[in-house]
Design a protein around this motif. Structure first.
Motif, PDB file in Angstrom:
ATOM      1  N   SER A  86       0.847  -1.184   0.000  1.00 52.88           N
ATOM      2  CA  SER A  86       0.000   0.000   0.000  1.00 52.88           C
ATOM      3  C   SER A  86       0.887   1.240   0.000  1.00 52.88           C
ATOM      4  O   SER A  86       2.081   1.166   0.302  1.00 52.88           O
TER       5      SER A  86
ATOM      6  N   LYS B 178     -10.981  -7.881  -4.233  1.00 51.84           N
ATOM      7  CA  LYS B 178     -11.273  -8.592  -2.992  1.00 51.84           C
ATOM      8  C   LYS B 178     -11.638  -7.653  -1.853  1.00 51.84           C
ATOM      9  O   LYS B 178     -12.400  -8.014  -0.964  1.00 51.84           O
ATOM     10  N   ASP B 179     -11.054  -6.458  -1.852  1.00 52.22           N
ATOM     11  CA  ASP B 179     -11.305  -5.478  -0.800  1.00 52.22           C
ATOM     12  C   ASP B 179     -11.493  -4.121  -1.461  1.00 52.22           C
ATOM     13  O   ASP B 179     -10.525  -3.439  -1.812  1.00 52.22           O
ATOM     14  N   LYS B 180     -12.742  -3.727  -1.646  1.00 50.17           N
ATOM     15  CA  LYS B 180     -13.086  -2.513  -2.394  1.00 50.17           C
ATOM     16  C   LYS B 180     -12.510  -1.235  -1.763  1.00 50.17           C
ATOM     17  O   LYS B 180     -12.404  -0.211  -2.416  1.00 50.17           O
ATOM     18  N   ARG B 181     -12.126  -1.289  -0.478  1.00 48.24           N
ATOM     19  CA  ARG B 181     -11.551  -0.110   0.189  1.00 48.24           C
ATOM     20  C   ARG B 181     -10.090   0.102  -0.193  1.00 48.24           C
ATOM     21  O   ARG B 181      -9.538   1.168   0.010  1.00 48.24           O
ATOM     22  N   ARG B 182      -9.497  -0.896  -0.744  1.00 48.50           N
ATOM     23  CA  ARG B 182      -8.057  -0.899  -1.036  1.00 48.50           C
ATOM     24  C   ARG B 182      -7.795  -0.666  -2.523  1.00 48.50           C
ATOM     25  O   ARG B 182      -8.570  -1.098  -3.367  1.00 48.50           O
TER      26      ARG B 182
ATOM     27  N   ASP C 234      -9.097  -2.854  -5.574  1.00 50.44           N
ATOM     28  CA  ASP C 234      -8.865  -4.280  -5.310  1.00 50.44           C
ATOM     29  C   ASP C 234     -10.207  -4.998  -5.375  1.00 50.44           C
ATOM     30  O   ASP C 234     -11.173  -4.596  -4.717  1.00 50.44           O
TER      31      ASP C 234
END
Length: 163
Positions: free
Chosen positions: A65, A100-104, A98
Motif C-alpha cells: 500500500s 477482494k477489498d473494495k476499500r483498497r 482491489d
C-alpha cells in the motif's frame, strides 16, 4: 546522572556531529544530482531516484500500500501520494480498486515501467560501485552497518522526543 563532558569534548562532539550530518546531506545532494542528470539527460528515463525505488518496491511486492511504501522509505505519505500521481501521469503505474477489498487500491506496474527498471538498476549499481570504489569488502560492510546504526539512533531519538 548525566554525562559530564569538558567544554573541549563537547565542542569536538558537536563539530564531529556537524561534519557527519553535513557529509550525509552532501552525499544525498550528489546522489540526487547524479540521478536527475544521468538518468534523465543521458538515458531519457524521465524518472527520479525515489520514483525508481518506488517502482522496484512494487515490482518485488505488488501488494504494498502507499502507507507501507511510506514506512519502508521513511518518507511522508504526502510525498508518496505525489510520487504515485507522477508515476501514473508518466504511465509507469496504474491504480485500481482491489476486487477482494473494495476499500483498497492495487498499484500495478506497466510494461513501460518493466522496460526501464533494468536500466534504472544498472545506473543505481554503477553509482554505488563508483561511490564505494576504494572500499575493501570489510570497509563496505562496516560502512553499511555504521550507517544503519546511525540511522537507527536518529530514529530512536526522533521517536523518544515526540512522545
Amino acid at each position: 546522572m548525566g554525562l559530564d563532558f569538558s567544554e573541549k569534548e563537547s565542542a569536538l562532539l558537536i563539530q564531529n556531529n556537524f561534519v557527519i550530518s553535513n557529509y550525509l546531506s552532501l552525499i544525498n545532494r550528489e546522489l540526487e544530482f547524479y540521478f536527475n542528470n544521468y538518468t534523465n539527460i543521458k538515458h531519457s528515463l524521465n524518472i527520479s531516484r525515489l520514483e525508481g525505488i518506488y517502482l522496484l518496491l512494487i515490482e518485488n511486492n505488488p501488494k504494498l500500500s502507499q502507507s507501507r511504501i511510506s514506512e519502508i522509505l521513511h518518507t511522508d505519505i504526502t510525498l508518496i501520494s505525489k510520487i504515485t500521481k507522477s508515476l501514473i501521469n508518466k504511465e509507469y503505474i496504474s491504480k485500481k480498486v482491489d476486487l477482494k477489498d473494495k476499500r483498497r487500491k492495487v498499484i500495478s506496474l506497466s510494461d513501460k515501467a518493466y522496460a526501464i527498471l533494468p536500466k534504472f538498476l544498472e545506473i543505481y549499481s554503477e553509482f554505488n560501485v563508483t561511490a564505494l570504489n576504494n572500499f575493501s569488502e570489510e570497509e563496505n560492510k562496516m560502512f553499511g552497518n555504521l550507517l544503519l546504526k546511525y540511522f537507527s539512533n536518529v530514529q530512536s531519538f526522533k521517536n523518544n522526543s515526540t512522545k
